[in-house]
Design an enzyme around this catalytic site. Structure first.
Site, PDB file in Angstrom:
ATOM      1  N   HIS A 165      -4.652  -5.373   2.302  1.00  0.00           N
ATOM      2  CA  HIS A 165      -5.136  -4.443   1.278  1.00  0.00           C
ATOM      3  C   HIS A 165      -6.500  -4.901   0.784  1.00  0.00           C
ATOM      4  CE1 HIS A 165      -5.004  -1.521  -1.920  1.00  0.00           C
ATOM      5  NE2 HIS A 165      -5.254  -2.470  -2.803  1.00  0.00           N
ATOM      6  N   ASP A 167      -9.571  -4.066  -1.511  1.00  0.00           N
ATOM      7  CA  ASP A 167     -10.164  -3.249  -2.576  1.00  0.00           C
ATOM      8  C   ASP A 167     -11.681  -3.210  -2.412  1.00  0.00           C
ATOM      9  OD1 ASP A 167      -7.802  -2.718  -4.214  1.00  0.00           O
ATOM     10  OD2 ASP A 167      -7.796  -4.883  -4.550  1.00  0.00           O
ATOM     11  N   ASP A 279      -1.407   1.103  -3.588  1.00  0.00           N
ATOM     12  CA  ASP A 279      -1.851   0.485  -4.844  1.00  0.00           C
ATOM     13  C   ASP A 279      -2.291   1.436  -5.955  1.00  0.00           C
ATOM     14  OD1 ASP A 279      -2.104  -1.777  -6.390  1.00  0.00           O
ATOM     15  OD2 ASP A 279      -4.154  -2.229  -5.770  1.00  0.00           O
ATOM     16  N   ASP A 415      -3.017  -8.403  -0.671  1.00  0.00           N
ATOM     17  CA  ASP A 415      -4.450  -8.235  -0.911  1.00  0.00           C
ATOM     18  C   ASP A 415      -5.273  -9.205  -0.042  1.00  0.00           C
ATOM     19  OD1 ASP A 415      -3.459  -6.573  -2.797  1.00  0.00           O
ATOM     20  OD2 ASP A 415      -4.396  -7.561  -4.527  1.00  0.00           O
ATOM     21  N   HIS A 558      -9.289   2.898  -6.485  1.00  0.00           N
ATOM     22  CA  HIS A 558      -8.336   2.756  -7.596  1.00  0.00           C
ATOM     23  C   HIS A 558      -8.641   1.599  -8.551  1.00  0.00           C
ATOM     24  CE1 HIS A 558      -6.551   0.595  -4.106  1.00  0.00           C
ATOM     25  NE2 HIS A 558      -6.327  -0.330  -5.024  1.00  0.00           N
TER      26      HIS A 558
HETATM   27 ZN   LIG Z   1      -5.941  -2.312  -4.777  1.00  0.00          ZN
END
Ligand SMILES: [Zn+2]
Length: 1126
Positions: A165, A167, A279, A415, A558
């Site tokens: 994951h 971000d 998420d 993550d 997000h």
């Molecule tokens: Zn995230």
């Protein structure tokens, strides 16, 4: 291919028969809920098929046994065929699913709300929300199972999906994450997957793929292409980011999805088929719809209230067909909901995190990550494999009890995982050893493999006997709570400065997309060589558009528009957005000059500034700066061009800064427009010298550029009337200073209400300058406006960027003394302004017909730059008998009903995202608040609506951000308030009134102000105004130039607005208020776009048949339809 498809179809049917008749009902097709089983259509259908089939079995048991024997052989074959078909389809298939799109013949549009097996609003009524301790699965129960449910022909099939994951910005900026981790993750990905064809992986964030790709040589690019083609690597969703689903506007969601999909098509030749959202903090039905229209076949979601997960798990409803509340089964999105607390490894293999953590081999001793449950993983060896595999299988089997089938999805990742090659080996080698053991054991009846989402959903569809066998569900998954009373309703408001900036950016970006497409298609149609200069590399506009598209797409992440990144990361997003606004402003002014030029297809100077866009931000955190229009020797007239990006005529107010109060405003034929001039203030009672505000009303045609003239005049009869200025409660505490022309300042009697009358509205304000009541359409109603404040609850867990944990009900913000109120009143508008603690509040009533005159405009300049743990809300209290029901929107696309249940849910559970509007109503009256930025909203008692304005929190809320929210900037939150009479009660799904829709468009897609930069060397045309229809409800969502094919094409997205006909349209609209379910593109767009088009999916990756633009097509209310123009 045809042969394979036939075999597949036949097998699915046979499998379905078996499913219904031979399997124990404990694991299969268990009744979803009592009501579902007995009452719903789904239940009845199921019962009658079952009865019929049971009868058949009795009549011919032997035949069934033969079929059963044949199945095992065939189903293996089917699975193989399905896998290879998926690979083929990724590469070659480009067909548009017919039933997703508008048909040529008139179709019947749904007249009532959708029926579904599960309705989330009803489900909320029936869930106790008791937060009972479930044992090792804290939020669930102690899962037991019977081993007899598996056998040689009923194996449990495990699909382990490795993922990472990433971000695009959170604790670090997008670029910092890339350099520190993601670059290595992607490089390892191509190397480590290539080592072993059994290894699989999924990837979601295309923004990172783009960065990585730009640095790679041919070898790595080829490797990645091969992995995608072989099905070892699946790109899931394919958005630029994994978008937020609460604050994002659906326009921006489509934009970020299109940006990602175009990149994928261009570089990897892939069209995503499945979606992955592990998420985002709560899930929206709008997102499911947009994915469906982009031809995504199935989707996975994770962050859902723990009590909802538990109930759905009890009813085996974690896999469902997510249906739009306003549509029918055409909108169904096959959805898999993850059952447990988190997407990390401890919470994905099964119910016991203490056990699952031991199968996260990054936590092997020596890697630096440990298990909080204090039992470490062990490397898998010949000696321990039997025990370890059985321990893991027990978790898998328990998890499988929560779903209807014997295929089980198990994510493996977290993550920024898989950044070191050693981690790839640790995870893949240890799991391979476990799988080899499990698959070799004849007594376990299990098959385990690494998988992608495609592998899982293909198997699921066959196993379940067609997705229509799964229950349908309507509603959404807000407001998310992950434990106890920890509701994630804070992020609906956190960092409102950036949330407002997002809406400013999408306003300009959409305007730029529309005018750029209009301009080059016009240039192409009118120039002799058919090669518009605007498209040339020399013009440099494609690059500027790309900068803005990517910045806007990035912010939909997000942790972006949610306001949940660290301070410096928020600033980085802000800098990118401000650069994006500059870029598209340039595109707009060049395109305007191009369209108004007196000669076809002119070559412009790409660096020249022809128009100023009257709105710049010098830095992140700053408010908008406006241009001052000055006059000088020989320059007593200035040109202002207004661009209307909407495909309807509109009447709007324009506010411009002028250096002189002796001005007049006319159209090109020198006819004066209704206007007024008013002073500007730098302090409460002190006017600015040498700068004034000119307000005027204009009506402009659809998709047009129209020129207006602002002139200095010495003739007092010609000039715009000057507004009167009065002050209330001025007791000498503020410095009084009047500007030239406004020497007369009136004084209002102490303690007296302030009354304002316009064509459509009468309103009463208190002596404190806040709204008290409104009269309109023959109704008089108390609408009391107050500012209230919340504190943060004391204790270990307190409010932060994500969580709203108030210390009790809000308190009204009290004033030590009566505040100074300014009343500025002229023939076209009256404005009331008051400085309250935290908020400079301004209410304006416009004196005109149409939607602008039917609402009260409100601007709250919120300044929460001091203090600790304060959250400020605007509260409206009315006499409307709304009971416990209120309505908020989802991504400004659809309205959804909310119910207050304070007896079992805390206050913070009642805050919902308000991305575009909220309303309350009773049988006769509706009060709507339309918002120019996403914020949290609630109705905490009957007749009330409150909207959070900003929050300042001194501490972290333990969700990983590791800081509070104290970087508040002054933020102008803008709203329109509408009070409307209802003439009937609609049986249809909840929908905004037409006036509310138009007000929302007015806030989101404002007229663009282009101030001519100087005396132009060439004479420009006064206007550009194509002949098109002007319906209020048929909306051009976007006209986006796409460079996907060799020659650029324009992608058109149309939106049929759905409005509640029980609320009659305002009088004097400049567009035609016709409710329609038809679309004729040729009537909406200028002829320069050609006479042919192709139907297309929402992100333009799938195209259908070619058809004339003048085809009449059905487009039901609230539906979107996309087309590629020639
Ligand atoms: Zn995230």
């Amino acid at each position: 291919m045809v042969g394979a498809a036939t075999v597949l179809g036949g097998c699915v049917l046979l499998y379905l028969v078996l499913d219904l008749t031979l399997l124990p009902s404990s694991n299969h097709n268990a009744p979803l809920t009592r009501e579902t089983h007995s009452n719903s259509r789904w239940g009845k259908q199921f019962e009658s098929s079952l009865e019929k089939l049971e009868g058949d079995i009795k009549r011919n048991q032997n035949k069934v046994q033969e079929i059963k024997n044949a199945i095992d052989t065939i189903s293996n074959f089917v699975n193989q065929r399905t896998e290879s078909k998926e690979i083929d389809s990724n590469k070659f298939q480009n067909n548009l699913e017919r039933d997703l799109y508008a048909g040529d013949e008139a179709e019947t549009c749904p007249a009532t709300s959708a029926e579904a097996d599960i309705n989330m609003l009803d489900l909320y009524n029936s869930i106790p929300f008791d937060n009972a301790d479930g044992g090792v699965w804290k939020q669930g129960w102690n899962i037991e199972y019977n081993k007899q449910q598996w056998g040689p022909r009923r194996k449990l099939r495990i699909f382990l999906i490795p993922h990472s994951h990433n971000d695009p910005g959170w604790l670090k900026t997008f670029e910092d994450y890339y350099h520190s981790q993601t670059q290595a993750i992607l490089t390892n990905l191509v190397n480590k997957l290539s080592e072993d064809s059994r290894r699989k992986f999924i990837w979601a964030e295309v923004s990172y793929l783009m960065l990585w790709w730009s640095e790679q040589g041919q070898e790595n690019k080829d490797k990645m292409r091969r992995l995608v083609e072989s099905g070892q690597l699946e790109i899931v969703t394919g958005g630029w980011v994994m978008n937020d689903e609460a604050n994002s506007h659906f326009w921006a969601v489509v934009q970020q999805l299109t940006e990602g999909h175009e990149w994928l098509m261009q570089h990897l030749g892939v069209r995503p088929k499945h979606a992955w959202a592990i998420d985002p903090f709560g899930h929206s039905a709008t997102n499911a719809y947009l994915l469906k229209k982009s031809q995504i076949a199935a989707s996975l979601i994770q962050r859902v209230h723990y009590s909802v997960k538990k109930r759905l798990a009890q009813d085996k409803g974690l896999e469902f067909r997510w249906r739009q509340g306003w549509s029918n089964e055409k909108s169904d999105m096959l959805t898999h909901m993850m059952p447990f607390y988190s997407y990390d490894v401890p919470h994905t293999c099964g119910p016991d995190p203490k056990v699952c953590c031991q199968f996260d081999f990054k936590r092997l001793p020596g890697y630096g990550v440990t298990c909080p449950w204090r039992i470490s993983p062990q490397p898998i060896t010949n000696d321990n494999v039997r025990q370890r595999a059985e321990l893991l299988l027990d978790q898998y089997r328990k998890k499988a009890q929560l779903y209807r089938t014997n295929v089980l999805l198990v994510p493996l990742g977290d993550d920024f995982r898989f950044d070191h090659s050693a981690e790839w080996d640790a995870q893949f080698n240890n799991y391979q050893a476990l799988f080899d053991h499990l698959n070799a054991r004849q007594d376990l009846y299990v098959e385990a493999q690494f998988a992608t989402l495609s592998d899982y959903f293909s198997a699921l569809k066959i196993e379940v006997g067609g997705e229509k066998r799964l229950p349908s569900l309507t509603g959404d998954f807000f407001t998310y709570a992950d434990r106890d009373d920890h509701y994630w309703s804070g992020y609906f408001t956190s960092r409102p400065y950036y949330k407002r900036l997002d809406r400013v950016l999408i306003g300009y970006l959409r305007a730029a997309e529309v005018i750029f497409s209009l301009a080059w298609s016009h240039g192409k149609a009118t120039s002799s060589n058919g090669s518009p200069w605007l498209l040339s590399p020399h013009a440099g506009l494609r690059n500027k558009l790309t900068i803005a598209r990517q910045a806007n797409a990035l912010f939909q992440h997000h942790d972006g528009v949610t306001g949940t990144a660290k301070d410096h990361v928020m600033r980085d997003y802000g800098n990118k957005m401000i650069k994006a606004i500059d870029s598209v402003q340039h595109v707009i002014q060049m395109s305007a000059q191009y369209l108004l030029y007196n000669q076809a297809n002119p070559e412009l100077d790409p660096n020249d500034i022809y128009f100023h866009l009257d709105d710049t931000r010098p830095r992140t955190g700053a408010l908008s700066k406006r241009n001052k229009i000055t006059f000088g020797e020989g320059l007593d007239t200035r040109k202002v061009v207004l661009f209307n990006s909407l495909n309807r005529a509109r009447t709007e107010f324009v506010r411009l800064r002028v250096a002189n109060y002796n001005v007049m405003v006319t159209d090109q034929s020198h006819r004066p427009l209704p206007s007024q001039v008013q002073p500007l203030f730098d302090e409460m009672a002190s006017m600015v010298d040498g700068e004034y505000e000119l307000l005027f009303i204009v009506t402009v045609p659809p998709l047009s550029l129209t020129t207006f003239l602002i002139s200095w005049t010495s003739n007092a009869d010609e000039r715009a009337p000057l507004a009167s200025v009065s002050l209330a409660n001025h007791q000498g505490q503020h410095k009084l200073h009047s500007a030239e022309g406004f020497e007369q300042i009136g004084s209002l009697p102490e303690g007296q209400n302030i009354k304002v009358n316009s064509q459509q509205i009468s309103a009463v304000f208190s002596s404190h300058g806040l709204l008290k009541s409104v009269s309109t359409q023959g109704i008089t109603m108390t609408v009391k406006l107050e500012f209230v404040r919340y504190g943060a609850v004391e204790g270990r867990e307190r409010s932060g960027a994500y969580l709203f944990l108030p210390d009790g009900p809000a308190k009204v913000v009290m004033l030590k003394q009566a505040p100074l109120v300014r009343v500025i009143s002229g023939p076209v508008a009256t404005q009331i302004e008051v400085q309250h603690p935290f908020v400079l509040h301004q209410a304006t009533i416009y004196n005109c017909s149409g939607e602008v005159g039917s609402s009260i405009e409100m601007v709250n300049l919120v300044e929460l730059v001091n203090g600790k743990n304060i959250e400020v809300a605007m509260r409206l209290t009315s006499d409307i008998e709304s009971g416990d029901t209120y309505y908020t929107d989802l991504n400004a696309f659809q309205m959804i009903e909310r119910r207050r249940q304070l007896h079992k849910l805390p206050l913070q559970a009642h805050y919902f995202p308000m991305s575009g509007m909220a309303y309350i109503e009773d049988s006769g009256i509706r009060l709507s608040v339309i918002s120019g930025q996403p914020l949290g909203a609630a109705s905490l008692s009957s007749g009330q609506l409150e909207i959070m304005q900003d929050r300042r929190l001194a501490q972290d809320d333990n969700r990983g951000l590791n800081q509070g929210v104290e970087d508040n900037h002054p933020t102008p939150n803008v709203f329109r308030l509408l009070l409307e009479r209802k003439s009937c009660h609609s049986e249809q799904w909840p929908r905004a009134s037409l006036a509310a829709h138009l007000s929302h468009q007015s806030l989101l897609w404002p007229l663009v102000h282009l101030i001519a930069a100087g005396d132009p060397l060439v004479q420009l045309k006064g206007s550009f105004s194509p002949e098109t229809s002007s319906e209020c409800g048929l909306h051009v969502l976007n006209l986006r130039t796409s460079w996907l094919t060799e020659r650029p094409r324009v992608g058109l997205v149309m939106h049929q607005l759905a409005w509640d006909e029980c609320l009659p349209p305002p009088v004097g609209l400049s567009c035609t208020p016709r409710m329609s379910s038809m679309l004729n593109v040729s009537a909406v767009l200028p002829t320069s776009f050609g006479r042919q088009m192709q139907k297309s999916s929402l992100t333009f990756l799938h195209t259908g048949e070619q058809l004339p633009t003048n085809t009449n097509q059905s487009l039901c209310p609230n539906e979107l339809a996309a087309f590629l123009l020639a």
